[in-house]
Motif scaffolding. Structure first.
Motif, PDB file in Angstrom:
ATOM      1  N   LEU A  61       2.348   1.242   1.146  1.00 45.87           N
ATOM      2  CA  LEU A  61       2.357   0.260   2.229  1.00 45.87           C
ATOM      3  C   LEU A  61       0.969  -0.348   2.417  1.00 45.87           C
ATOM      4  O   LEU A  61       0.845  -1.549   2.655  1.00 45.87           O
ATOM      5  CB  LEU A  61       2.861   0.894   3.530  1.00 45.87           C
ATOM      6  CG  LEU A  61       4.356   1.230   3.540  1.00 45.87           C
ATOM      7  CD1 LEU A  61       4.700   2.077   4.768  1.00 45.87           C
ATOM      8  CD2 LEU A  61       5.209  -0.025   3.488  1.00 45.87           C
ATOM      9  N   ARG A  78       0.588  -2.985  -0.152  1.00 41.26           N
ATOM     10  CA  ARG A  78       1.529  -4.104   0.009  1.00 41.26           C
ATOM     11  C   ARG A  78       1.144  -5.033   1.158  1.00 41.26           C
ATOM     12  O   ARG A  78       1.356  -6.240   1.081  1.00 41.26           O
ATOM     13  CB  ARG A  78       2.932  -3.552   0.241  1.00 41.26           C
ATOM     14  CG  ARG A  78       3.958  -4.622   0.532  1.00 41.26           C
ATOM     15  CD  ARG A  78       5.356  -4.080   0.568  1.00 41.26           C
ATOM     16  NE  ARG A  78       6.321  -5.046   1.003  1.00 41.26           N
ATOM     17  CZ  ARG A  78       6.640  -6.161   0.388  1.00 41.26           C
ATOM     18  NH1 ARG A  78       6.031  -6.488  -0.718  1.00 41.26           N
ATOM     19  NH2 ARG A  78       7.556  -6.971   0.873  1.00 41.26           N
ATOM     20  N   LEU A 107       9.516  -5.729   7.644  1.00 40.04           N
ATOM     21  CA  LEU A 107       9.094  -4.584   6.845  1.00 40.04           C
ATOM     22  C   LEU A 107      10.169  -3.499   6.825  1.00 40.04           C
ATOM     23  O   LEU A 107      10.395  -2.861   5.796  1.00 40.04           O
ATOM     24  CB  LEU A 107       7.767  -4.020   7.377  1.00 40.04           C
ATOM     25  CG  LEU A 107       7.174  -2.855   6.606  1.00 40.04           C
ATOM     26  CD1 LEU A 107       6.943  -3.216   5.138  1.00 40.04           C
ATOM     27  CD2 LEU A 107       5.874  -2.401   7.261  1.00 40.04           C
ATOM     28  N   ILE A 115      11.774  -1.783   3.508  1.00 31.65           N
ATOM     29  CA  ILE A 115      11.825  -0.333   3.285  1.00 31.65           C
ATOM     30  C   ILE A 115      13.261   0.097   2.973  1.00 31.65           C
ATOM     31  O   ILE A 115      13.503   0.886   2.054  1.00 31.65           O
ATOM     32  CB  ILE A 115      11.253   0.430   4.499  1.00 31.65           C
ATOM     33  CG1 ILE A 115       9.735   0.239   4.566  1.00 31.65           C
ATOM     34  CG2 ILE A 115      11.620   1.919   4.434  1.00 31.65           C
ATOM     35  CD1 ILE A 115       9.104   0.739   5.857  1.00 31.65           C
ATOM     36  N   TYR A 141       4.078   5.502   9.821  1.00 35.37           N
ATOM     37  CA  TYR A 141       3.045   4.621   9.281  1.00 35.37           C
ATOM     38  C   TYR A 141       2.159   4.077  10.398  1.00 35.37           C
ATOM     39  O   TYR A 141       0.935   3.998  10.239  1.00 35.37           O
ATOM     40  CB  TYR A 141       3.673   3.480   8.469  1.00 35.37           C
ATOM     41  CG  TYR A 141       2.651   2.620   7.770  1.00 35.37           C
ATOM     42  CD1 TYR A 141       1.772   3.168   6.833  1.00 35.37           C
ATOM     43  CD2 TYR A 141       2.544   1.277   8.038  1.00 35.37           C
ATOM     44  CE1 TYR A 141       0.821   2.390   6.191  1.00 35.37           C
ATOM     45  CE2 TYR A 141       1.602   0.485   7.398  1.00 35.37           C
ATOM     46  CZ  TYR A 141       0.740   1.049   6.470  1.00 35.37           C
ATOM     47  OH  TYR A 141      -0.207   0.274   5.842  1.00 35.37           O
TER      48      TYR A 141
END
Length: 90
Positions: free
Chosen positions: A15, A18, A40, A44, A83
């Motif tokens: 991530l 990206r 996002l 995922i 995250y």
């Protein structure tokens, strides 16, 4: 290389590569990661969760401290929550 990462460290690393600095900042500062459900979160789900790599997904969720049986929206939300904590240094 498997599409779905097996560990939190691998997921966060992917991530980090990206996303832009600005996108990471938006995630870190968001009040609720639900804001990223259709962006996002969908990425995922499409590229990590719905790939048929259930062993990798189970391993990733276990590494995040989540129930291994989470699927779809619940799994992507768990990954996004983790995250965000990672970006906040928690």
């Amino acid at each position: 290389m498997a599409r779905c990462p097996k560990t939190a460290a691998e997921a966060f690393k992917r991530l980090d590569r990206r996303l832009t600095k600005q996108e990471k900042q938006q995630i870190a500062e968001a009040e609720d990661v639900v804001e990223f459900h259709f962006g996002l979160g969908m990425w995922i789900r499409n590229y990590w969760i719905y790939t048929g790599e259930s062993e990798n997904l189970e391993s990733l969720l276990k590494d995040l401290g989540e129930p291994e049986f989470l699927i779809g929206d619940m799994a992507s939300s768990a990954i996004l929550d983790a995250y965000q904590k990672h970006l906040r240094g928690k």
